[in-house]
Design a protein around this motif. Structure first.
Motif, mmCIF file in Angstrom:
data_model
loop_
_atom_site.group_PDB
_atom_site.id
_atom_site.type_symbol
_atom_site.label_atom_id
_atom_site.label_comp_id
_atom_site.label_asym_id
_atom_site.label_seq_id
_atom_site.Cartn_x
_atom_site.Cartn_y
_atom_site.Cartn_z
ATOM 1 N N TYR A 11 8.139 24.612 12.408
ATOM 2 C CA TYR A 11 8.759 23.808 11.353
ATOM 3 C C TYR A 11 10.191 23.423 11.719
ATOM 4 O O TYR A 11 10.640 22.308 11.431
ATOM 5 C CB TYR A 11 8.746 24.569 10.031
ATOM 6 N N GLU A 27 11.675 19.656 12.049
ATOM 7 C CA GLU A 27 12.854 19.265 11.279
ATOM 8 C C GLU A 27 13.917 18.650 12.184
ATOM 9 O O GLU A 27 14.603 17.693 11.799
ATOM 10 C CB GLU A 27 13.421 20.498 10.566
ATOM 11 N N ARG A 34 9.404 13.897 11.950
ATOM 12 C CA ARG A 34 7.953 13.727 11.853
ATOM 13 C C ARG A 34 7.550 12.423 12.523
ATOM 14 O O ARG A 34 8.375 11.530 12.707
ATOM 15 C CB ARG A 34 7.517 13.740 10.386
ATOM 16 N N ASP A 41 1.735 19.626 10.315
ATOM 17 C CA ASP A 41 2.972 19.355 9.583
ATOM 18 C C ASP A 41 3.755 18.196 10.193
ATOM 19 O O ASP A 41 4.428 17.444 9.473
ATOM 20 C CB ASP A 41 3.845 20.610 9.555
ATOM 21 N N VAL A 53 2.648 14.913 8.568
ATOM 22 C CA VAL A 53 2.707 14.764 7.110
ATOM 23 C C VAL A 53 3.978 14.017 6.725
ATOM 24 O O VAL A 53 5.059 14.311 7.233
ATOM 25 C CB VAL A 53 2.671 16.149 6.425
ATOM 26 N N ARG A 54 3.850 13.052 5.831
ATOM 27 C CA ARG A 54 5.017 12.289 5.372
ATOM 28 C C ARG A 54 5.743 13.065 4.280
ATOM 29 O O ARG A 54 5.183 13.358 3.227
ATOM 30 C CB ARG A 54 4.580 10.927 4.851
ATOM 31 N N ALA A 55 7.007 13.380 4.519
ATOM 32 C CA ALA A 55 7.806 14.111 3.535
ATOM 33 C C ALA A 55 8.489 13.159 2.560
ATOM 34 O O ALA A 55 8.665 13.474 1.383
ATOM 35 C CB ALA A 55 8.844 14.977 4.239
ATOM 36 N N VAL A 56 8.878 11.979 3.062
ATOM 37 C CA VAL A 56 9.524 10.956 2.231
ATOM 38 C C VAL A 56 8.872 9.619 2.546
ATOM 39 O O VAL A 56 8.217 9.446 3.582
ATOM 40 C CB VAL A 56 11.045 10.891 2.493
ATOM 41 N N SER A 57 9.049 8.651 1.660
ATOM 42 C CA SER A 57 8.371 7.361 1.815
ATOM 43 C C SER A 57 8.800 6.616 3.074
ATOM 44 O O SER A 57 8.058 5.779 3.593
ATOM 45 C CB SER A 57 8.623 6.488 0.583
ATOM 46 N N ASP A 71 9.156 7.912 5.993
ATOM 47 C CA ASP A 71 8.471 8.465 7.168
ATOM 48 C C ASP A 71 7.305 7.562 7.562
ATOM 49 O O ASP A 71 6.500 7.162 6.713
ATOM 50 C CB ASP A 71 7.932 9.865 6.874
ATOM 51 N N THR A 109 4.289 8.020 9.808
ATOM 52 C CA THR A 109 3.523 8.983 10.583
ATOM 53 C C THR A 109 2.074 8.529 10.698
ATOM 54 O O THR A 109 1.644 7.585 10.034
ATOM 55 C CB THR A 109 3.568 10.377 9.936
#
Length: 313
Positions: free
Chosen positions: A79, A83, A87, A186, A189-193, A195, A197
């Motif tokens: 992770y 970070e 991503r 991970d 995976v899109r954490a925010v719009s 991103d 991926t």
């Protein structure tokens, strides 16, 4: 009632329990109770007879594999790497197909084009074969690369834990397969719009198929894309996955999956141009022209593979 327990000392313990059971029979307004008493004697342990089979644990050291703290620590490192590098696009594919294979060239060009189009980090198992192809393609595009290595690829143990050309801070050597899987999932995976991926399945064997169906199941169960959807591309170079897709059709016929249930989870692309066009449309990006220098199709691979320079060191 007696039962036997096999001990590490190869002795059998015959245990007899004394228990009183009450059976109640209800008929109309009458209740009749009958007591059934089962008695037995507690007999001494005796040596295992020749007819008995006793399984013993071999002298295997399971200390490393039974340490959840070590697995947790390695997942946290995965992770942390994601970070730091960001991503992006996760590639799944064979570790056995070398630079002379036409699918290597196509994978190289695909990763180069997608990295430029999405301006995202390229992730893979950081191993040989098609993983090496996408790594080199992304580097050719001047985009960041990350990876999660494992000790055994293409049926062979790696001679060293050090990648031949990637910086040490761009990949992680995983001891635990479960941690590597967590990292690869991970990373896509899109954490925010903002991103951009994707998961991309290139041709591969058992390990690749395991990852393909794992990602499919996670999307189906909304463990991936529950908040922000993520595209999943299956690259059907030279009809490589056609029989697998036919198997899915058979499953629909047998009723083990609903019609269209699996095909709704991914997008099958036969060419790199199809893949780039789909991703551009998915993320609302401009025309893909210029992001793909070569789109290898069928027999063209034989001439293209000798003209594309892919030795990025």
């Amino acid at each position: 009632m007696g039962f036997s327990v096999c001990c590490s000392s190869s002795l059998w313990l015959n245990l007899n329990l004394t228990q009183q059971c009450r059976f109640i029979k209800i008929a109309g307004n009458q209740k009749r109770a009958e007591d059934l008493k089962i008695t037995g004697n507690f007999r001494k342990a005796q040596t295992q007879s020749t007819r008995s089979i006793c399984c013993k644990l071999q002298g295997t050291d399971f200390e490393e594999r039974t340490s959840p703290a070590e697995v947790k620590k390695e997942i946290e490192k995965c992770y942390e790497l994601i970070e730091r590098l960001g991503r992006g696009v996760v590639y799944l594919g064979s570790a056995r197909l070398g630079a002379e294979h036409p699918h290597f060239v196509r994978s190289f060009e695909l990763a180069k084009g997608i990295a430029s189009l999405l301006d995202a980090t390229t992730w893979s198992g950081a191993g040989p074969g098609l993983m090496d192809a996408v790594t080199k393609g992304a580097l050719e595009a001047g985009k960041p690369v990350g990876g999660f290595k494992i000790g055994k690829e293409a049926g062979q143990w790696t001679a060293t834990d050090v990648h031949p050309y990637l910086p040490l801070d761009s990949y992680l050597m995983c001891r635990f397969f479960s941690a590597r899987k967590h990292g690869l999932v991970d990373a896509g995976v899109r954490a925010v719009s903002s991103d951009r991926t994707a998961f991309v399945a290139l041709p591969g064997g058992i390990g690749t198929l395991d990852e393909v169906f794992e990602v499919s199941a996670l999307i189906q169960l909304e463990r991936i894309g529950s908040m922000l959807p993520v595209p999943f591309l299956v690259m059907n170079y030279d009809s490589f996955y056609s029989k697998m897709l036919g198997f899915i059709d058979d499953c629909e016929g047998w009723g083990t999956v609903s019609k269209g249930e699996v095909t709704s989870l991914w997008r099958v692309c036969n060419t790199n141009a199809e893949a780039l066009a789909y991703l551009a449309e998915y993320y609302g990006l401009p025309d893909t022209e210029g992001y793909m220098s070569i789109d290898q199709l069928g027999e063209d691979d034989k001439t293209v593979s000798s003209s594309v320079k892919i030795d990025v060191q």
